[in-house]
Write a protein that holds these residues in place. Sequence first.
Motif, PDB file in Angstrom:
ATOM      1  N   TYR A  62       0.850  -1.198   0.000  1.00 32.28           N
ATOM      2  CA  TYR A  62       0.000   0.000   0.000  1.00 32.28           C
ATOM      3  C   TYR A  62       0.879   1.239   0.000  1.00 32.28           C
ATOM      4  N   VAL A  63       0.515   2.234  -0.811  1.00 32.18           N
ATOM      5  CA  VAL A  63       1.251   3.500  -0.865  1.00 32.18           C
ATOM      6  C   VAL A  63       0.390   4.574  -0.221  1.00 32.18           C
ATOM      7  N   PRO A  64       0.837   5.193   0.866  1.00 34.07           N
ATOM      8  CA  PRO A  64       0.002   6.177   1.545  1.00 34.07           C
ATOM      9  C   PRO A  64      -0.314   7.373   0.653  1.00 34.07           C
ATOM     10  N   VAL A  65      -1.554   7.813   0.720  1.00 31.57           N
ATOM     11  CA  VAL A  65      -2.008   8.944  -0.086  1.00 31.57           C
ATOM     12  C   VAL A  65      -2.691   9.924   0.848  1.00 31.57           C
ATOM     13  N   LYS A  66      -2.451  11.191   0.656  1.00 32.12           N
ATOM     14  CA  LYS A  66      -3.034  12.192   1.542  1.00 32.12           C
ATOM     15  C   LYS A  66      -4.544  12.156   1.449  1.00 32.12           C
ATOM     16  N   GLY A  67      -5.185  12.145   2.592  1.00 28.59           N
ATOM     17  CA  GLY A  67      -6.636  12.121   2.604  1.00 28.59           C
ATOM     18  C   GLY A  67      -7.240  10.738   2.705  1.00 28.59           C
ATOM     19  N   ASP A  68      -6.441   9.715   2.528  1.00 31.87           N
ATOM     20  CA  ASP A  68      -6.952   8.349   2.627  1.00 31.87           C
ATOM     21  C   ASP A  68      -7.236   7.988   4.076  1.00 31.87           C
ATOM     22  N   HIS A  69      -8.334   7.281   4.276  1.00 33.24           N
ATOM     23  CA  HIS A  69      -8.636   6.769   5.612  1.00 33.24           C
ATOM     24  C   HIS A  69      -8.144   5.343   5.715  1.00 33.24           C
ATOM     25  N   VAL A  70      -7.329   5.072   6.701  1.00 31.74           N
ATOM     26  CA  VAL A  70      -6.744   3.739   6.808  1.00 31.74           C
ATOM     27  C   VAL A  70      -6.869   3.212   8.221  1.00 31.74           C
ATOM     28  N   ILE A  71      -6.718   1.880   8.329  1.00 32.49           N
ATOM     29  CA  ILE A  71      -6.651   1.241   9.645  1.00 32.49           C
ATOM     30  C   ILE A  71      -5.197   0.942   9.925  1.00 32.49           C
ATOM     31  N   GLY A  72      -4.705   1.417  11.016  1.00 36.41           N
ATOM     32  CA  GLY A  72      -3.306   1.181  11.359  1.00 36.41           C
ATOM     33  C   GLY A  72      -3.187   0.444  12.681  1.00 36.41           C
ATOM     34  N   ILE A  73      -2.034  -0.186  12.881  1.00 38.93           N
ATOM     35  CA  ILE A  73      -1.761  -0.893  14.131  1.00 38.93           C
ATOM     36  C   ILE A  73      -0.645  -0.153  14.841  1.00 38.93           C
TER      37      ILE A  73
ATOM     38  N   GLY B 202       0.871  -0.683   6.660  1.00 41.10           N
ATOM     39  CA  GLY B 202       1.045  -1.560   5.514  1.00 41.10           C
ATOM     40  C   GLY B 202       1.860  -0.944   4.403  1.00 41.10           C
ATOM     41  N   GLY B 203       2.436   0.199   4.647  1.00 37.16           N
ATOM     42  CA  GLY B 203       3.260   0.822   3.627  1.00 37.16           C
ATOM     43  C   GLY B 203       4.723   0.542   3.884  1.00 37.16           C
ATOM     44  N   SER B 204       5.576   1.306   3.204  1.00 39.12           N
ATOM     45  CA  SER B 204       6.998   1.043   3.386  1.00 39.12           C
ATOM     46  C   SER B 204       7.500   1.590   4.704  1.00 39.12           C
ATOM     47  N   GLU B 205       6.824   2.567   5.247  1.00 38.04           N
ATOM     48  CA  GLU B 205       7.253   3.144   6.522  1.00 38.04           C
ATOM     49  C   GLU B 205       6.082   3.214   7.474  1.00 38.04           C
TER      50      GLU B 205
ATOM     51  N   TYR C  97     -26.999  -9.685   9.164  1.00 39.79           N
ATOM     52  CA  TYR C  97     -27.123  -9.462  10.603  1.00 39.79           C
ATOM     53  C   TYR C  97     -26.606  -8.076  10.927  1.00 39.79           C
ATOM     54  N   PRO C  98     -26.925  -7.642  12.131  1.00 41.02           N
ATOM     55  CA  PRO C  98     -26.361  -6.361  12.567  1.00 41.02           C
ATOM     56  C   PRO C  98     -24.855  -6.498  12.718  1.00 41.02           C
ATOM     57  N   LEU C  99     -24.138  -5.485  12.265  1.00 40.61           N
ATOM     58  CA  LEU C  99     -22.693  -5.584  12.344  1.00 40.61           C
ATOM     59  C   LEU C  99     -22.078  -4.200  12.375  1.00 40.61           C
ATOM     60  N   GLU C 100     -20.814  -4.162  12.806  1.00 34.94           N
ATOM     61  CA  GLU C 100     -20.026  -2.944  12.675  1.00 34.94           C
ATOM     62  C   GLU C 100     -18.884  -3.270  11.752  1.00 34.94           C
ATOM     63  N   ILE C 101     -18.570  -2.342  10.885  1.00 31.66           N
ATOM     64  CA  ILE C 101     -17.508  -2.624   9.927  1.00 31.66           C
ATOM     65  C   ILE C 101     -16.741  -1.343   9.640  1.00 31.66           C
ATOM     66  N   VAL C 102     -15.428  -1.502   9.549  1.00 36.04           N
ATOM     67  CA  VAL C 102     -14.575  -0.349   9.235  1.00 36.04           C
ATOM     68  C   VAL C 102     -13.687  -0.749   8.078  1.00 36.04           C
ATOM     69  N   PHE C 103     -13.643   0.083   7.047  1.00 36.51           N
ATOM     70  CA  PHE C 103     -12.798  -0.202   5.896  1.00 36.51           C
ATOM     71  C   PHE C 103     -11.594   0.727   5.892  1.00 36.51           C
ATOM     72  N   GLY C 104     -10.423   0.166   5.745  1.00 39.26           N
ATOM     73  CA  GLY C 104      -9.244   1.003   5.579  1.00 39.26           C
ATOM     74  C   GLY C 104      -8.781   0.901   4.137  1.00 39.26           C
ATOM     75  N   MET C 105      -8.393   2.027   3.575  1.00 37.88           N
ATOM     76  CA  MET C 105      -7.979   2.004   2.171  1.00 37.88           C
ATOM     77  C   MET C 105      -6.690   1.234   1.968  1.00 37.88           C
ATOM     78  N   ASN C 106      -6.035   0.867   3.064  1.00 40.35           N
ATOM     79  CA  ASN C 106      -4.821   0.078   2.911  1.00 40.35           C
ATOM     80  C   ASN C 106      -5.110  -1.408   2.858  1.00 40.35           C
ATOM     81  N   GLY C 107      -6.346  -1.766   2.618  1.00 39.72           N
ATOM     82  CA  GLY C 107      -6.658  -3.173   2.447  1.00 39.72           C
ATOM     83  C   GLY C 107      -7.092  -3.872   3.717  1.00 39.72           C
ATOM     84  N   ARG C 108      -7.234  -3.152   4.803  1.00 43.24           N
ATOM     85  CA  ARG C 108      -7.612  -3.805   6.062  1.00 43.24           C
ATOM     86  C   ARG C 108      -9.075  -3.527   6.372  1.00 43.24           C
ATOM     87  N   ILE C 109      -9.744  -4.578   6.826  1.00 45.42           N
ATOM     88  CA  ILE C 109     -11.158  -4.439   7.203  1.00 45.42           C
ATOM     89  C   ILE C 109     -11.303  -4.947   8.628  1.00 45.42           C
ATOM     90  N   TRP C 110     -12.069  -4.218   9.424  1.00 45.43           N
ATOM     91  CA  TRP C 110     -12.375  -4.661  10.777  1.00 45.43           C
ATOM     92  C   TRP C 110     -13.852  -4.926  10.852  1.00 45.43           C
TER      93      TRP C 110
END
Lengths: 474, 167
Positions: free
Chosen positions: B1-12, B26-29, B117-130
Amino acid sequence: LQLPRFDDVNLLRRGTSRVRVKRCRVSSPDAFQYLMKETPLSNCERRFLLRAIEEKKRLDGRQTYDYRNIKISFGTDYGCCIVELGKTRVLGQVSCELVSPKLNRATEGILFFNLELSQMAAPAFEPGRQSDLLVKLNRLLERCLRNSKCIDTESLCVVAGEKVWQIRVDLHLLNHDGNIIDAASIAAIVALCHFRRPDVSVQGDEVTLYTLEERDPVPLSIHHMPICVSFAFFQQGTYLLVDPNEREERVMDGLLVIAMNKHREICTIQSSGGIMLLKDQVLRCSKIAGVKVAEITELIQKALENDQKVRKEGGKFGFAESIANQKITAFRMEKAPVDTSDVEEKAEEIICEAEPPSEVVSKPVLWTPGTAQIGEGIENSWGDLEDSEKEDEDEGGSDEAIILDSIKMDTGEVSNIGSQDAPIVLSDSEEEEMIILEPDKNPKKIRTQTISATQVKAPSKKPVKKRKKKRAAN
Amino acid sequence: YVPVKGDHVIGIVTAKSGDIFKVDVGGSEPASLSYLAFEGATKRNRPNVQVGDLIYGQFVVANKDMEPEMVCIDSCGRACGMGVIGQDGLLFKVTLGLIRRLLAPDCEILQEVGKLYPLEIVFGMNGRIWVKAKTIQQTLILANILEACEHMTADQRKQIFSRLAES
């Protein structure tokens, strides 16, 4: 993958601290030494995995004692094979050479095993960084294959004290998705069974080494096939799983590896991770290992027989045949056996039973040079813009293709997308807008979607920020 | 993944050093996240973020010359759903293309998933889903479905959803 080279850069960060970007030492143009740490495991995942294991659920739907799909394919040379255990892949290659024997073992051949963790297997594997794991795996493999005397080394002797065969088994890990040991041991034994060495005849003092053309090569003499089975323990030995995934390996407390052959003889046992195992746990594991090894040995025999049959009949063999051509856009997924007897169905099973989509062939109709038409088009619907949907249509895609708003494909009219000369492939629909929408439509409309009325909890955090980028581009 | 300004991502969160957190996206840094970049955070009132937590935020600086920086706050100072993601639930990876498909307006997949079903979901543009649902079984099913949607046609998907809705 060419990574950019970056030098030592000092950055001033809001006047508080200076952050230095890592220096890259480049010895030759293509010898980048780029350190990549593996993705850290979040607390969330760890907690979820442990809870799921307590409820006897695994991420891919397997049962606790289930192995993943094992696929064995052979190369054109004798002694070359690739073993796929789920997504973990190991390549094994056996080669032989005539050398002088060891001084204290003058009548025995030499066996040499080497497992390498290729850097393409995982981002964490780098030239300098893998030593612990590598040493551990190599030692285990050696004990499993050498000390169990599965290969008859006496038969590898040509001239006692002078010439013996040195058999070298090279294993390369191509992809790491958990349980390297099992895959590597299967690859090693399969490669050894598959290998043929050149024939040698000794008449008095004369030793004749026949080439592959003169006489058929001879297989190695293998007594039995030891196979490693791994057990992962969680919560201080309360729960156990067979064939751990990469995720499961990260959260496990300890690992027990039992190497067994189909005659239920244990060749090697190793317990790592420092957990305390009870006697009956180990006994239970060995019983399970016995069952699994029997299945795997059967699979190996079948694969070897198949390959032999194909070679004898003169058919095509080798990797080019056994590793099927897969298009990147293929609508296919690995089929894993999933027992869903008492739970709701999982997606994989359903995909297996669903039929593959029919081929869609686009037939452009050429009207005049430079203008072609595909399909009939639909009624011009400039009025209702956002309501129409496009479905996925790819090379093997479904038949229904609802064309997005305002593509009017009349005779002779060139659509404002541009080239009608080339067939237009409607690719992944929902995110690509093929045309610029009506100019006076308000582009600043941000749509936040709530999932459904049945949702009880907080609305999903999913702001649609995609539009912002399009606007910037516009 | 290449970080882009304005992208919403999930990070650890990987490290806490002084005033900033290091977040793996998930990027290089790893990206840096200041502790003040949360809603209602002041020097006295620090956010409760531990190493290993999941963070949903957006990039404010992301170019090839500098380390990416992210914040959990929008330009007005409101959280807008960003911040630390709750403790339960499952994080998994999908391809970047699938994420973009799912985040497109009027995504069929999401509407169908929501009816299950009822659920909560978060999408990160870096390919991660919670994902989080009521039970672990449901969460696992959702994760498997979303991963499988990569390779399915619309027909196959409808089949699956109808089967799931029945059982």
